[in-house]
Design a protein around this motif. Structure first.
Motif, PDB file in Angstrom:
ATOM      1  N   GLN A 126      30.995  38.824  48.067  1.00 40.43           N
ATOM      2  CA  GLN A 126      32.324  39.419  47.935  1.00 40.43           C
ATOM      3  C   GLN A 126      33.343  38.383  47.467  1.00 40.43           C
ATOM      4  O   GLN A 126      34.195  38.672  46.625  1.00 40.43           O
ATOM      5  CB  GLN A 126      32.782  40.014  49.263  1.00 40.43           C
ATOM      6  CG  GLN A 126      32.053  41.259  49.668  1.00 40.43           C
ATOM      7  CD  GLN A 126      32.464  41.734  51.053  1.00 40.43           C
ATOM      8  OE1 GLN A 126      33.269  41.100  51.737  1.00 40.43           O
ATOM      9  NE2 GLN A 126      31.910  42.864  51.459  1.00 40.43           N
ATOM     10  N   ARG A 146      32.742  37.711  43.762  1.00 41.12           N
ATOM     11  CA  ARG A 146      33.264  38.801  42.933  1.00 41.12           C
ATOM     12  C   ARG A 146      34.784  38.750  42.833  1.00 41.12           C
ATOM     13  O   ARG A 146      35.363  38.974  41.771  1.00 41.12           O
ATOM     14  CB  ARG A 146      32.857  40.145  43.512  1.00 41.12           C
ATOM     15  CG  ARG A 146      31.491  40.577  43.184  1.00 41.12           C
ATOM     16  CD  ARG A 146      31.296  41.978  43.714  1.00 41.12           C
ATOM     17  NE  ARG A 146      30.016  42.508  43.333  1.00 41.12           N
ATOM     18  CZ  ARG A 146      29.546  43.653  43.756  1.00 41.12           C
ATOM     19  NH1 ARG A 146      30.256  44.386  44.595  1.00 41.12           N
ATOM     20  NH2 ARG A 146      28.372  44.083  43.364  1.00 41.12           N
ATOM     21  N   LYS A 181      35.812  35.921  40.577  1.00 38.87           N
ATOM     22  CA  LYS A 181      35.495  36.253  39.184  1.00 38.87           C
ATOM     23  C   LYS A 181      36.487  37.266  38.629  1.00 38.87           C
ATOM     24  O   LYS A 181      36.930  37.169  37.492  1.00 38.87           O
ATOM     25  CB  LYS A 181      34.070  36.802  39.114  1.00 38.87           C
ATOM     26  CG  LYS A 181      33.497  36.873  37.747  1.00 38.87           C
ATOM     27  CD  LYS A 181      32.035  37.263  37.793  1.00 38.87           C
ATOM     28  CE  LYS A 181      31.416  37.219  36.432  1.00 38.87           C
ATOM     29  NZ  LYS A 181      29.989  37.605  36.468  1.00 38.87           N
TER      30      LYS A 181
END
Length: 82
Positions: free
Chosen positions: A70, A73, A76
């Motif tokens: 998580q 992500r 990113k």
């Protein structure tokens, strides 16, 4: 300009706090797991408790993996928005 960077800074601080929590969970899980494997036979616990400790350690490490993904992500996605 600093007002525009404020949400990014708070999000990064939140992700850093999550990362610290993940590292604490990983270290404490491994220490408790090793301690339970060493202490179990000394206390005369049956072998089925070893499986219980193993599954508890796997659950803690699986949680840490999910939170790490998580975090990855979110970082990113934050880089993609810039």
């Amino acid at each position: 300009m600093s007002a525009q960077n404020q949400p990014d800074e708070t999000q990064e601080a939140s992700l850093a706090a999550k990362g610290r929590l993940v590292s604490i969970v990983i270290v404490s899980t491994m220490v408790l797991w090793l301690l339970s494997l060493w202490l179990g036979p000394k206390l005369g616990l049956p072998g089925r408790y070893a499986f219980l400790f193993d599954f508890a350690a796997l659950a803690g490490l699986f949680w840490a993996l999910m939170v790490s993904l998580q975090i990855r992500r979110a970082r990113k996605a934050a880089r993609g928005n810039e």
